[in-house]
Design an enzyme around this catalytic site. Structure first.
Site, PDB file in Angstrom:
ATOM      1  CG  ASP A  34     -10.194  10.473   5.952  1.00  0.00           C
ATOM      2  OD1 ASP A  34      -9.665   9.587   5.265  1.00  0.00           O
ATOM      3  OD2 ASP A  34      -9.585  11.108   6.837  1.00  0.00           O
ATOM      4  CG  HIS A  68      -1.759   1.198   1.420  1.00  0.00           C
ATOM      5  ND1 HIS A  68      -3.122   1.213   1.216  1.00  0.00           N
ATOM      6  CD2 HIS A  68      -1.432   2.461   1.809  1.00  0.00           C
ATOM      7  CE1 HIS A  68      -3.586   2.434   1.466  1.00  0.00           C
ATOM      8  NE2 HIS A  68      -2.580   3.206   1.836  1.00  0.00           N
ATOM      9  CD  GLU A  69       1.670   3.310   3.753  1.00  0.00           C
ATOM     10  OE1 GLU A  69       1.730   4.382   3.125  1.00  0.00           O
ATOM     11  OE2 GLU A  69       0.720   3.033   4.502  1.00  0.00           O
ATOM     12  CD  GLU A 108      -5.141   6.085   1.416  1.00  0.00           C
ATOM     13  OE1 GLU A 108      -5.406   4.949   1.861  1.00  0.00           O
ATOM     14  OE2 GLU A 108      -4.025   6.587   1.536  1.00  0.00           O
ATOM     15  CG  HIS A 114       0.294   6.118  -0.925  1.00  0.00           C
ATOM     16  ND1 HIS A 114      -0.858   6.631  -1.476  1.00  0.00           N
ATOM     17  CD2 HIS A 114      -0.063   5.597   0.279  1.00  0.00           C
ATOM     18  CE1 HIS A 114      -1.873   6.432  -0.638  1.00  0.00           C
ATOM     19  NE2 HIS A 114      -1.416   5.808   0.428  1.00  0.00           N
ATOM     20  CE1 TYR A 146      -3.682   9.872   0.114  1.00  0.00           C
ATOM     21  CE2 TYR A 146      -3.392  11.343   1.983  1.00  0.00           C
ATOM     22  CZ  TYR A 146      -3.589  10.078   1.484  1.00  0.00           C
ATOM     23  OH  TYR A 146      -3.683   9.013   2.347  1.00  0.00           O
ATOM     24  CG  HIS A 149      -7.687   7.015   4.795  1.00  0.00           C
ATOM     25  ND1 HIS A 149      -7.422   8.328   5.107  1.00  0.00           N
ATOM     26  CD2 HIS A 149      -6.488   6.424   4.582  1.00  0.00           C
ATOM     27  CE1 HIS A 149      -6.113   8.513   5.108  1.00  0.00           C
ATOM     28  NE2 HIS A 149      -5.521   7.377   4.783  1.00  0.00           N
TER      29      HIS A 149
END
Length: 529
Positions: A421, A335-336, A359, A339, A350, A423
């Site tokens: 948000d 996931h990271e 995300e 990005h 973002y 997320h």
């Protein structure tokens, strides 16, 4: 495989312009789509060596003035080459940033699509209209800010961008970009460019790690993957930390008490992600240039998060509640790292709907890497963060088959979803990807039960995860731009499906049906197919 730019490109075909990272906020498949032959496999990206990619970028840079002229840009506008993708059939997709009167244009990015013969056949623009901006006040930028042209929404205008650095309550660093109108002083937009995410490893069992033999001992330096390194912050929250090293080539003992264990998990997750992008999508590293990023573990104390930071080109992981559940599982690491891929391709801002897509892209490929890893200790699933037990009750952080099961994420699009948000607004794309891969209704995959609904109540038949991944990656790297919203993401994925499988294919129809299943429909006029 490389080729040189001709001294003269064909004029851009008229009418072909397509108008278009925190983990936590505030392979087995059962899909049974009818077999369909790939009609145009040449549309898949090819693997480029670092030298081949560099040559394509140099060629594009040498021709950028001519390209700007062919696109009809004004004399005040200049192009800056950012990325390039080459397909197996020889087509090239070059991504550019834009400047106006010397000022960066936020939302001015575009992708030029060329055939093998270097005929320009289309362009995808974040902003489709003309740029006509009075830059007379550019030198009056407030202290600590820079003058820019804001073109990501509304009428292009002179603006000031200021980056405000701080630390959030949970210890996550923040680098907030605040854009204000140069004339009125009113805030136009803001976003945070810290993307958080959520050996003998804690989550993946005993694994092989890429390491380097030093003058004395070994270090977690993966020489086979761009020299990706893993560092130990030792509870600190700044700096690079200390390179994880030891006398022998054994790392961790599978428990959080051993500080090398989290490093082994993070290092392993980075390697899996590198291999996935290279082997599945032909991308050699985050930037596509064969250069590795780096990982930092043991950030802060009881820090329950993980994040990607462009400024250090690195992933950072906390140790979780009680410093006992490091956020270093396969899907979180992927996931990271994703990005970073998004930042160096579409550059999805973002915030708003583009932030939700940013995300979701990390969740989508986090899940894809987990399936691809085929690790018996952490089998592939459509659950995000199921290993790190962030809630303390054994439930995952997010669900892709029905995002609302987490209590906050959204299953379907609605007007205003960009205000929540990122997320939670990401749930729409996560749900789309699950439906596209596996279809709606109840099923069990790798021992996990799913039951995915649709917004319109109509069943959706999945096309298989492998094809869904390829469609999303091509859309991300070829057709999405910085301000892509859900309607434009629908267009981008349909274009990608058409390129890869044909406009009459089951895959193309599957993309259309999956978006309908999350209430994302064709935008009026320019985004229709």
């Amino acid at each position: 495989m490389t080729r040189h730019v001709s001294t003269r490109r064909a004029a851009t075909a008229a009418g072909t312009a397509i108008v278009a990272a925190a983990l936590i906020g505030a392979g087995l498949t059962t899909a049974s789509a009818a077999p369909t032959a790939e009609k145009t496999p040449g549309a898949s990206p090819t693997k480029l060596s670092a030298s081949q990619r560099a040559e394509l970028l140099r060629d594009a840079d040498a021709e950028k003035a001519r390209t700007a002229k062919e696109l009809g840009l004004s004399s005040a506008e200049k192009l800056v080459v950012r990325d390039v993708v080459k397909d197996r059939d020889g087509s090239v997709h070059t991504r550019y940033e834009r400047t106006y009167d010397g000022l960066p244009v936020l939302g001015g990015d575009l992708v030029v699509h060329e055939t093998k013969s270097r005929r320009t056949e289309g362009v995808t623009k974040a902003h489709a209209g003309d740029l006509k901006v009075d830059t007379a006040r550019a030198k009056a930028a407030p202290k600590g800010a820079r003058a820019v042209v804001w073109a990501a929404s509304g009428t292009p205008r002179l603006a000031y961008e200021k980056v405000v650095k701080s630390t959030k309550k949970d210890g996550t660093p923040s680098r907030l970009h605040v854009v204000t109108d140069a004339r009125s002083g009113k805030k136009i937009f803001q976003w945070d460019d810290i993307r958080t995410g959520a050996g003998h490893t804690q989550y993946s069992g005993d694994v092989e790690l890429g390491t380097k033999q030093e003058s004395s001992g070994f270090s977690l330096t993966d020489t086979g993957r761009g020299d990706h390194k893993t560092y130990d912050l030792g509870g600190g929250t700044s700096g690079q930390g200390t390179l994880v090293a030891g006398d022998d080539d054994e790392w961790g003992d599978g428990t959080p008490a051993n500080k090398e264990t989290a490093a082994a998990d993070a290092h392993y997750g980075a390697a899996l992600t590198w291999d996935y992008y290279k082997n599945v999508h032909g991308r050699d590293g985050i930037k596509g240039d064969g250069v590795g990023a780096y990982s930092r573990v043991h950030y802060g104390n009881n820090y329950v998060n993980a994040f990607w930071d462009d400024s250090c080109f690195c992933m950072t992981y906390g140790d979780g509640e009680g410093n006992a559940k490091p956020l270093t599982s396969i899907d979180v690491a992927a996931h990271e790292m994703t990005h970073g891929v998004t930042s160096h391709t579409a550059g999805l801002i973002y915030s708003g709907e583009s932030g939700g897509l940013n995300e979701a892209t990390s969740d989508i490929f986090g899940s894809a890497v987990e399936f691809s890893a085929n690790n018996k200790e952490d089998v592939g699933d459509y659950l995000i963060g199921e290993k790190i037990d962030i809630r303390g009750d054994g439930t995952p952080l997010r669900y892709m088959d029905k995002p609302s099961k987490d209590g906050k994420s959204k299953d379907s699009w609605y007007r205003g979803i960009g205000q929540i948000d990122v997320h939670y607004s990401s749930g729409v794309a996560n749900h789309f990807f699950y439906l596209l891969s596996e279809g709606s209704g109840a099923k069990e995959i790798n021992g996990v039960k799913y039951d995915s609904p649709t917004a319109d109540g109509k069943p959706v038949t999945g096309i298989g995860r492998d094809k869904a991944e390829k469609i999303w990656f091509k859309a991300l790297t070829t057709y999405m731009t910085s301000n892509t919203d859900y309607a434009k993401a629908r267009t981008a994925t349909l274009d990608a499906a058409k390129d890869l499988y044909g406009a009459d294919s089951a895959e193309y129809k599957g993309v259309d049906a999956a978006w309908a299943g999350v209430n994302v429909k064709a935008a009026k006029g320019k985004n229709k197919h």
